[in-house]
Write an enzyme that holds these catalytic residues in place. Structure first.
Site, PDB file in Angstrom:
ATOM      1  N   GLU A 120     -34.735  27.812 -37.132  1.00  0.00           N
ATOM      2  CA  GLU A 120     -36.200  27.002 -36.645  1.00  0.00           C
ATOM      3  C   GLU A 120     -35.742  25.782 -35.797  1.00  0.00           C
ATOM      4  O   GLU A 120     -36.517  25.531 -34.821  1.00  0.00           O
ATOM      5  CB  GLU A 120     -36.973  26.991 -38.044  1.00  0.00           C
ATOM      6  CG  GLU A 120     -37.179  28.115 -38.425  1.00  0.00           C
ATOM      7  CD  GLU A 120     -38.633  28.020 -39.323  1.00  0.00           C
ATOM      8  OE1 GLU A 120     -39.684  28.753 -38.887  1.00  0.00           O
ATOM      9  OE2 GLU A 120     -38.756  27.689 -40.605  1.00  0.00           O
ATOM     10  N   GLU A 140     -36.465  34.482 -44.172  1.00  0.00           N
ATOM     11  CA  GLU A 140     -37.452  33.995 -45.017  1.00  0.00           C
ATOM     12  C   GLU A 140     -38.482  35.379 -45.583  1.00  0.00           C
ATOM     13  O   GLU A 140     -38.543  35.321 -46.940  1.00  0.00           O
ATOM     14  CB  GLU A 140     -38.675  33.003 -44.194  1.00  0.00           C
ATOM     15  CG  GLU A 140     -38.212  31.663 -44.491  1.00  0.00           C
ATOM     16  CD  GLU A 140     -37.213  31.258 -43.048  1.00  0.00           C
ATOM     17  OE1 GLU A 140     -36.726  30.208 -42.894  1.00  0.00           O
ATOM     18  OE2 GLU A 140     -36.946  32.512 -42.448  1.00  0.00           O
TER      19      GLU A 140
END
Length: 266
Positions: A120, A140
């Site tokens: 990210e 995730e």
């Protein structure tokens, strides 16, 4: 220069090198690391002598994502920084480049793990270099979590949507070669040389007119979601003033005289 126990700051000429420095945890994000990162972005923004930033990790890893236990304060590590997060609840998003974009180009030098929050942060950088054994991925969903660092918005704008959705929905790891094939990174180099390559790119950036570099970066991001006509108008508004600077005149003169330009941000 700043820095914390988990983030080291170093100057290499006109380049600010920020190193995630928690190798025993594969540089998982901690509060001291996030505070150091944010302070590094601010230092680069405010110091005109800095023309580029390189972000890397210590100990053969880039970043294994967020250490939720450390961030939640379930240990004593980094408690001296907690008041910073209390004073600015948005600090961690700024540190991760979700809510802050540095004026100067940011070059990522990746070795080893660059997963979850690491991937990210990577999406907030401008130029990306990776060692051939590096690993990328957004894990995730495998943990029942959501990649809230910006990936559901940014990734589809940076790589083809089919690849973005596969990465987001499968949570599988990607090799450096595969990451390069889908456009997530720009260079794959022998292991252990990513920082050297990134610094070489930074030197090329640093040799260019700093006002031009900053204006070009700003224009690329500003116009990314505009229609063509709107984007061209915004580009002209952003770019035309650059031609009126002393730096532009110096660049033209240096080209005519076949010598290196000496830019002073004027």
């Amino acid at each position: 220069m700043g820095g914390t126990e988990h983030l080291t700051v170093q100057r290499e000429g006109a380049t600010l090198v920020l190193t995630l420095n928690r190798p025993e945890a594969k540089n998982a994000l901690s509060l001291p690391m996030l505070v150091g990162l944010y302070d590094g972005w601010v230092e680069a923004d405010e110091d005109d002598a800095i023309r580029s930033i390189v972000l890397t990790g210590a100990g053969g890893a880039f970043c294994a994502g967020m250490d939720l236990k450390a961030l939640a304060g379930k240990g004593m590590e980094g408690q001296q920084h907690r008041e910073r997060l209390t004073a600015d609840p948005d600090l961690h998003w700024k540190a991760m480049l979700r809510h802050h974009r540095p004026r100067k180009p940011v070059i990522a030098a990746v070795e080893g793990h660059c997963v979850a929050g690491g991937t990210e942060i990577l999406q907030g950088t401008d130029i990306r270099v990776a060692g051939e054994s590096a690993t990328f991925g957004l894990f995730e969903v495998r943990r029942g979590l959501f990649p809230i660092g910006g990936s559901t918005v940014r990734l589809q704008r940076q790589i083809p949507r089919t690849h973005a959705l596969e990465m987001l929905l499968t949570g599988r790891p990607y090799s450096a070669r595969e990451a390069a094939d889908i456009g997530l990174i720009g260079h794959v180099v022998p292991d252990g040389t990513a920082l050297e390559k990134a610094l070489g790119i930074a030197e090329q950036v640093n040799a260019c007119g700093p006002l031009a570099v900053e204006a070009v970066k700003a224009s690329v991001y500003e116009t990314a979601e505009m229609g063509e006509s709107e984007g061209l108008a915004a580009e002209l508004k952003r770019g035309w003033p650059v031609f009126d600077t002393a730096d532009a005149k110096e660049g033209a003169q240096a080209f005519a005289e076949r010598r290196p330009a000496v830019y002073r941000r004027q």
